[in-house]
Design a protein around this motif. Sequence first.
Motif, PDB file in Angstrom:
ATOM      1  N   UNK A 180      -9.024 -10.367  68.733  1.00 36.46           N
ATOM      2  CA  UNK A 180      -8.426  -9.697  67.581  1.00 36.46           C
ATOM      3  C   UNK A 180      -7.012 -10.174  67.315  1.00 36.46           C
ATOM      4  N   UNK A 181      -6.243 -10.386  68.385  1.00 33.60           N
ATOM      5  CA  UNK A 181      -4.895 -10.905  68.208  1.00 33.60           C
ATOM      6  C   UNK A 181      -4.895 -12.290  67.592  1.00 33.60           C
ATOM      7  N   UNK A 182      -5.822 -13.139  68.042  1.00 33.63           N
ATOM      8  CA  UNK A 182      -5.922 -14.492  67.495  1.00 33.63           C
ATOM      9  C   UNK A 182      -6.339 -14.462  66.029  1.00 33.63           C
ATOM     10  N   UNK A 183      -7.315 -13.625  65.705  1.00 38.04           N
ATOM     11  CA  UNK A 183      -7.808 -13.559  64.329  1.00 38.04           C
ATOM     12  C   UNK A 183      -6.723 -13.069  63.366  1.00 38.04           C
ATOM     13  N   UNK A 184      -6.032 -11.994  63.746  1.00 39.16           N
ATOM     14  CA  UNK A 184      -5.016 -11.458  62.840  1.00 39.16           C
ATOM     15  C   UNK A 184      -3.844 -12.419  62.699  1.00 39.16           C
ATOM     16  N   UNK A 185      -3.476 -13.073  63.791  1.00 35.65           N
ATOM     17  CA  UNK A 185      -2.405 -14.066  63.704  1.00 35.65           C
ATOM     18  C   UNK A 185      -2.800 -15.210  62.778  1.00 35.65           C
ATOM     19  N   UNK A 186      -4.054 -15.654  62.890  1.00 37.84           N
ATOM     20  CA  UNK A 186      -4.524 -16.723  62.015  1.00 37.84           C
ATOM     21  C   UNK A 186      -4.495 -16.334  60.551  1.00 37.84           C
ATOM     22  N   UNK A 187      -4.926 -15.114  60.248  1.00 36.17           N
ATOM     23  CA  UNK A 187      -4.900 -14.637  58.867  1.00 36.17           C
ATOM     24  C   UNK A 187      -3.474 -14.558  58.330  1.00 36.17           C
ATOM     25  N   UNK A 188      -2.568 -14.061  59.149  1.00 29.28           N
ATOM     26  CA  UNK A 188      -1.169 -13.959  58.714  1.00 29.28           C
ATOM     27  C   UNK A 188      -0.533 -15.335  58.569  1.00 29.28           C
ATOM     28  N   UNK A 189      -0.939 -16.275  59.407  1.00 26.16           N
ATOM     29  CA  UNK A 189      -0.398 -17.625  59.291  1.00 26.16           C
ATOM     30  C   UNK A 189      -0.847 -18.267  57.984  1.00 26.16           C
ATOM     31  N   UNK A 190      -2.095 -18.068  57.614  1.00 28.07           N
ATOM     32  CA  UNK A 190      -2.589 -18.587  56.339  1.00 28.07           C
ATOM     33  C   UNK A 190      -1.838 -17.943  55.184  1.00 28.07           C
ATOM     34  N   UNK A 191      -1.644 -16.621  55.263  1.00 25.72           N
ATOM     35  CA  UNK A 191      -0.914 -15.922  54.205  1.00 25.72           C
ATOM     36  C   UNK A 191       0.526 -16.411  54.119  1.00 25.72           C
ATOM     37  N   UNK A 192       1.139 -16.691  55.257  1.00 25.82           N
ATOM     38  CA  UNK A 192       2.515 -17.200  55.262  1.00 25.82           C
ATOM     39  C   UNK A 192       2.590 -18.580  54.622  1.00 25.82           C
TER      40      UNK A 192
END
Length: 213
Positions: A122-134
């Motif tokens: 879950x930590x990896x997935x949310x970080x990935x989503x936020x990185x794409x959004x950034x």
Amino acid sequence: MLLAVHLALGAALGGGAATLGRRLLRRPPRGIRVPAPWCELALAALWAAALLRSATGDLPWWWLPVPLALGWLAVLLAATDLTDRRLPDALTLPAVPAALVVVWFAGALAPDPDMLARAALGGILLTGLYLVAHRCAPGALGLGDVKLAASTGTVLAAVSWPALLLGALGAVLVTGLAGVLALLVGCGPRATLPHGLPMLGCAWLVTAWPVFG
């Protein structure tokens, strides 16, 4: 009487932990001075609420370290985000292994053998989503938010996959509503709510009132 003792203990420990946190924030090279007693009052309330829920049996004792640790992080990061408009690496980066440790402790005692693996994913997935959004909108979402997503995603997913979705969507919704409200009252863009605050607030609420599964 016992509930009052838990309330007083939580408030006292929370206030002391917040004072220690404020002193850590003042350390160079980029020290941040947060005026007292806002951190102390906020963390005293969060820890008192968590201990009270644990005392009444509404919060499993083995899960209690999670909202306590997240509450400490949330108060300090909220203070830095509001006063300095940044989420310092000194807090966001150590929060990732710390989140894994407290979740590992909870998972070792919980009737859920998949908790730690789910939390890490879950930590990896949310970080990935936020990185794409950034990458798509760097002006709307900073790297500090991306780093914070690693620890918040970890503790949210430890509760359940729906909890991860609820915490993530809740943070986006609160940030969006705050932005709309700021426009309606005629505030400038600098008056908008930093996204880190909704992220932390929603994550703490979900972990303090968890629905495991």
